[in-house]
Design a protein around this motif. Structure first.
Motif, PDB file in Angstrom:
ATOM      1  N   TYR A 289      19.850  18.519  42.386  1.00  0.00           N
ATOM      2  CA  TYR A 289      18.989  18.521  41.210  1.00  0.00           C
ATOM      3  C   TYR A 289      19.219  17.225  40.442  1.00  0.00           C
ATOM      4  O   TYR A 289      20.363  16.826  40.225  1.00  0.00           O
ATOM      5  N   ALA A 290      18.156  16.565  40.084  1.00  0.00           N
ATOM      6  CA  ALA A 290      18.288  15.341  39.292  1.00  0.00           C
ATOM      7  C   ALA A 290      17.360  15.438  38.095  1.00  0.00           C
ATOM      8  O   ALA A 290      16.217  15.878  38.215  1.00  0.00           O
ATOM      9  N   GLU A 291      17.863  15.069  36.937  1.00  0.00           N
ATOM     10  CA  GLU A 291      17.066  15.173  35.711  1.00  0.00           C
ATOM     11  C   GLU A 291      17.277  13.922  34.861  1.00  0.00           C
ATOM     12  O   GLU A 291      18.402  13.457  34.709  1.00  0.00           O
ATOM     13  N   VAL A 292      16.189  13.393  34.333  1.00  0.00           N
ATOM     14  CA  VAL A 292      16.282  12.254  33.419  1.00  0.00           C
ATOM     15  C   VAL A 292      15.599  12.643  32.125  1.00  0.00           C
ATOM     16  O   VAL A 292      14.502  13.209  32.134  1.00  0.00           O
ATOM     17  N   LYS A 293      16.288  12.373  31.005  1.00  0.00           N
ATOM     18  CA  LYS A 293      15.672  12.579  29.695  1.00  0.00           C
ATOM     19  C   LYS A 293      15.650  11.229  29.003  1.00  0.00           C
ATOM     20  O   LYS A 293      16.660  10.524  28.974  1.00  0.00           O
ATOM     21  N   HIS A 294      14.499  10.912  28.451  1.00  0.00           N
ATOM     22  CA  HIS A 294      14.403   9.638  27.752  1.00  0.00           C
ATOM     23  C   HIS A 294      13.694   9.831  26.426  1.00  0.00           C
ATOM     24  O   HIS A 294      12.651  10.471  26.359  1.00  0.00           O
ATOM     25  N   ALA A 295      14.283   9.299  25.356  1.00  0.00           N
ATOM     26  CA  ALA A 295      13.667   9.399  24.033  1.00  0.00           C
ATOM     27  C   ALA A 295      12.931   8.101  23.721  1.00  0.00           C
ATOM     28  O   ALA A 295      13.517   7.021  23.791  1.00  0.00           O
ATOM     29  N   PHE A 296      11.629   8.252  23.445  1.00  0.00           N
ATOM     30  CA  PHE A 296      10.846   7.099  22.992  1.00  0.00           C
ATOM     31  C   PHE A 296      10.760   7.227  21.480  1.00  0.00           C
ATOM     32  O   PHE A 296       9.787   7.767  20.960  1.00  0.00           O
ATOM     33  N   GLY A 297      11.772   6.813  20.777  1.00  0.00           N
ATOM     34  CA  GLY A 297      11.804   7.115  19.354  1.00  0.00           C
ATOM     35  C   GLY A 297      12.017   8.602  19.228  1.00  0.00           C
ATOM     36  O   GLY A 297      12.951   9.140  19.805  1.00  0.00           O
ATOM     37  N   LYS A 298      11.120   9.309  18.540  1.00  0.00           N
ATOM     38  CA  LYS A 298      11.297  10.757  18.396  1.00  0.00           C
ATOM     39  C   LYS A 298      10.805  11.558  19.608  1.00  0.00           C
ATOM     40  O   LYS A 298      11.423  12.553  19.953  1.00  0.00           O
ATOM     41  N   PRO A 299       9.684  11.188  20.228  1.00  0.00           N
ATOM     42  CA  PRO A 299       9.264  11.970  21.402  1.00  0.00           C
ATOM     43  C   PRO A 299      10.291  11.865  22.540  1.00  0.00           C
ATOM     44  O   PRO A 299      10.904  10.817  22.726  1.00  0.00           O
ATOM     45  N   VAL A 300      10.473  12.982  23.238  1.00  0.00           N
ATOM     46  CA  VAL A 300      11.437  12.996  24.352  1.00  0.00           C
ATOM     47  C   VAL A 300      10.711  13.421  25.630  1.00  0.00           C
ATOM     48  O   VAL A 300      10.066  14.465  25.681  1.00  0.00           O
ATOM     49  N   LEU A 301      10.817  12.593  26.657  1.00  0.00           N
ATOM     50  CA  LEU A 301      10.205  12.879  27.942  1.00  0.00           C
ATOM     51  C   LEU A 301      11.292  13.322  28.911  1.00  0.00           C
ATOM     52  O   LEU A 301      12.353  12.713  28.989  1.00  0.00           O
ATOM     53  N   ARG A 302      11.006  14.403  29.652  1.00  0.00           N
ATOM     54  CA  ARG A 302      11.982  14.909  30.598  1.00  0.00           C
ATOM     55  C   ARG A 302      11.316  15.008  31.956  1.00  0.00           C
ATOM     56  O   ARG A 302      10.181  15.445  32.086  1.00  0.00           O
TER      57      ARG A 302
END
Lengths: 434, 295
Positions: A289-302
């Motif tokens: 299982y691989a997961e990346v979370k990235h915050a673009f300022g306040k929005p968070v993309l997973r």
């Protein structure tokens, strides 16, 4: 020095230093000792199939110094019907119910469902987490669940270690469970025939299985806004792995229709030849299982991907993505999308052909067949002034499966072999502290 | 001087800046950006003014002026005199354990996590320059002996927090403003919605992680600890809390003490007095009748 003397001398000296009259007395208390996460979930399949209402509450008591106790309680109520594994026919089919005390019938051209399906399940878990030495965290837990034909007992232990100024965490987990299965009417002998009402000669008592899970996890902070997580897991099940209520139709090699059967004189019973499924008594699964979370300022993309493979021949892939978007100062909206696809188990058979020798293992359970599923959802969350949070989640699930062409014989081509399934999921959640 | 960064949170504003070598934070319970900016500016100015005036590292500070008098008498301003009076009270309350002339011990002790423990001879060489009783203090005239120095470490930051609260109160008399200078925290008024501020108390060993969360409606919280400042030699840990009477670290004190009091100065003073009690710190805190947590 007495406390009054110290306190009053200090108060006087402070007053002189700050040049202010005494301020109002302090009011401080330990923050919420208990935090709760509660939810109610509704899962409903189309065409009056399985419906599930589930209520869960998880409580966590923080003892400071990163020591905590977590408890959870879940209650589930399942109703409705699920596919039995038998194929549809152009005539009415009659089946002996699992209890062996009655029969039920499926109309012509319908995929047979076993509507005696209903259950209430309770599950309880408890876990203790605490630091161990300077950079280690250890967690140990127990789990118990019970339903009318099933009892689960599990224990787990995990150890995590931080590296690299806590930017890297490596974790190791081990879980063991012992499950007892006590099917209604008894566990059928694999590949034995569905008999008449009152004949329990092919039913055995209860059975059990054990499951051992191993997990290796790796979490890495990649800069200020990005976190990567990779897990590898290994799972080994052994014992009774059949679904005691699943059957296969035995069909004519030319017509593809189920071989007819006549109950013994004066008795009610199944109208065709149906055999109870037979699965291997061991299964080894591995997944990454691989997961990346990235915050673009306040929005968070997973974004997440899971690949699973087992020695039954099933390979599956899951792709998931979600975007948490802030709305106003204290709310967020989170669209979610998930795609799942799996290949069939080596012993998956839509039906058994009467002219062919009986295989050692066979199952017509759709969950072991080839299918893919898409889930589309949206979640809305709001944080109240008091620091509590409520959320609503709605999802639509669509599953499409297929049966290999060479397994479809004769009249079967004119009928639906693998019914599509859709479901709606609605969940309401509330997080609060006490 | 660094800049103030002001951000809008759901129900309040947060201002961040650096002063007194510490990260500083101001939480302002308002949705009025203009008011938030005014309060944040006043709090920042207050912190930097006190840092500039009392820093022992700045050539133009009052402390530096006092420390370079070479035994001559000097007249000090009212604010400095108030701090000297307060320090003298603290020396009395601690029976000499706390002393603003003990800063010269830094020449022997550098608490950097290493094993460089000084010898008794190193410390003996410094002890003659330490002791408030050797100082002539007749407000507003101060006369140190040649070779003596003072510094307001252990008082200055807490005093700055309380002073900043007073400045904020002067601008908006009933707005809840939480002032946090490097973990020393004070708030004079409860928030509009009656909810407490949540204050994280830093973990004694794992810097940057809260060991506990405290709900603070009104009042002050100060923490004294040695998360980063200690020496380790032959398996023995030397805390950075030095007893001015001996020149040696206090033994057996908790890693970290957190105290709640009406003002930050009181809270900070009680943590210091408790640390000086060493292994008796907890007993001392219990007898003092304050709300506290030790790690």
């Amino acid at each position: 020095m007495s406390s009054n003397s110290l306190q009053s001398k200090l108060a006087a000296a402070t007053c002189a230093l700050l040049g202010t009259a005494a301020t109002q007395p302090a009011s401080a208390s330990d923050a919420d000792a208990w935090s709760f996460d509660s939810s109610v979930l509704y899962y409903g399949e189309s065409d009056d199939r399985v419906q599930d209402i589930s209520a869960a509450v998880a409580a966590k008591r923080d003892f400071g110094d990163e020591r905590s106790l977590s408890l959870s309680l879940t209650a589930d109520t399942l109703t409705g019907a699920s596919a039995s594994g038998a194929i549809a026919l152009d005539r009415v089919q009659t089946f002996t119910s699992p209890s062996g005390k009655a029969t039920y019938s499926t109309p012509a051209r319908d995929v047979p469902l076993d509507d005696t399906f209903h259950d209430t399940r309770f599950a309880l878990t408890a876990a203790w987490t605490q630091p161990l030495a300077r950079l280690y965290t250890v967690s140990a837990g127990l789990g118990f669940s019970t339903e009318y034909d099933y009892r689960h007992l599990g224990a787990n232990l995990s150890l995590a270690r931080d590296f690299n100024k806590r930017n890297t965490t490596l974790s190791l987990g081990l879980a063991y469970s012992q499950d007892d299965i006590d099917p209604v009417g008894g566990a059928p002998v694999p590949l034995s025939q569905m008999l008449d009402v009152g004949d329990g000669s092919n039913k055995l008592g209860s059975d059990s299985k054990t499951v051992l899970d191993l997990l290796v996890g790796f979490t890495q902070v990649l800069g200020r806004n990005t976190v990567l997580r990779v897990n590898y897991s290994y799972s080994d099940s052994s014992g009774y792995l059949n679904d005691p209520y699943k059957i296969l139709s035995v069909v004519d090699p030319a017509t593809g229709d189920t071989i007819a059967r006549v109950p013994a004189a004066g008795l009610a019973g199944s109208s065709g030849v149906y055999l109870f499924e037979s699965r291997p008594d061991a299964r080894t699964k591995q997944s990454v299982y691989a997961e990346v979370k990235h915050a673009f300022g306040k929005p968070v993309l997973r974004g997440a991907y899971r690949f699973m493979t087992d020695d039954w021949g099933i390979d599956s892939s899951t792709l998931e993505t979600s975007l948490r978007w802030p709305v106003g100062a204290s709310s967020y909206i989170e669209p979610q999308l998930r795609y799942y696809t799996q290949s069939a188990a080596d012993f998956y058979r839509a039906s058994l052909v009467s002219s062919q020798p009986l295989p050692q293992y066979a199952s017509a359970d759709f969950r072991l067949g080839e299918f893919d599923a898409t889930t589309l959802g949206v979640k809305f969350g709001h944080r109240t002034g008091g620091g509590n949070e409520w959320s609503v989640r709605a999802e639509y699930y669509q599953q499409n499966g297929s049966v290999p062409g060479e397994q479809i014989i004769g009249h079967q081509r004119n009928r639906e072999q693998y019914p599509d399934l859709s479901a709606v999921i609605v969940q309401f959640g509330y997080k609060f502290g006490l | 001087m660094s800049a103030i960064v002001l951000t809008r949170d759901p129900a309040h504003f947060t201002a961040r800046f650096t002063a007194m070598a510490s990260p500083c934070e101001v939480l302002i319970d308002t949705t009025d950006a203009t008011l938030a900016r005014r309060i944040a500016g006043a709090v920042g100015d207050c912190a930097w003014r006190i840092e500039k005036k009392f820093s022992r590292y700045r050539d133009d500070s009052v402390v530096q002026k006092i420390n370079t008098t070479a035994g001559e008498a000097i007249e000090v301003d009212n604010e400095t005199a108030n701090l000297l009076d307060f320090a003298a009270t603290l020396t009395t309350l601690s029976e000499g354990g706390f002393d603003i002339t003990s800063g010269v011990l830094r020449r022997a002790w550098t608490f950097d996590g290493s094993d460089r423990v000084p010898t008794q001879a190193d410390i003996d060489a410094l002890l003659p320059s330490i002791g408030w009783q050797k100082v002539r203090w007749q407000r507003p005239i101060l006369q140190l002996q040649r070779g003596m120095q003072i510094d307001f470490g252990g008082i200055g930051k807490e005093y700055a927090v309380d002073s900043a609260c007073t400045r904020a109160e002067e601008i908006a008399s009933d707005t809840s403003v939480l002032v946090n200078f490097g973990g020393d925290v004070a708030v004079r008024h409860p928030r509009r919605d009656g909810e407490p501020w949540r204050v994280g108390i830093e973990h004694a060993e794992r810097t940057g992680l809260p060991a506990r969360l405290v709900n603070l409606l009104r009042g002050a919280i100060a923490t004294s600890g040695d998360a980063r400042r200690f020496l380790l030699k032959d398996g023995r840990r030397y805390s950075h809390i030095l007893d001015a009477r001996t020149g040696w670290p206090v033994e057996g004190a908790p890693r970290s003490i957190t105290v709640v009091a009406d003002t930050c100065t009181q809270a900070g003073t009680i943590t210091t007095l408790a640390m000086l009690q060493g292994a008796n710190a907890t007993v001392f805190l219990r007898e003092a009748g304050v709300q506290f947590w030790v790690q």
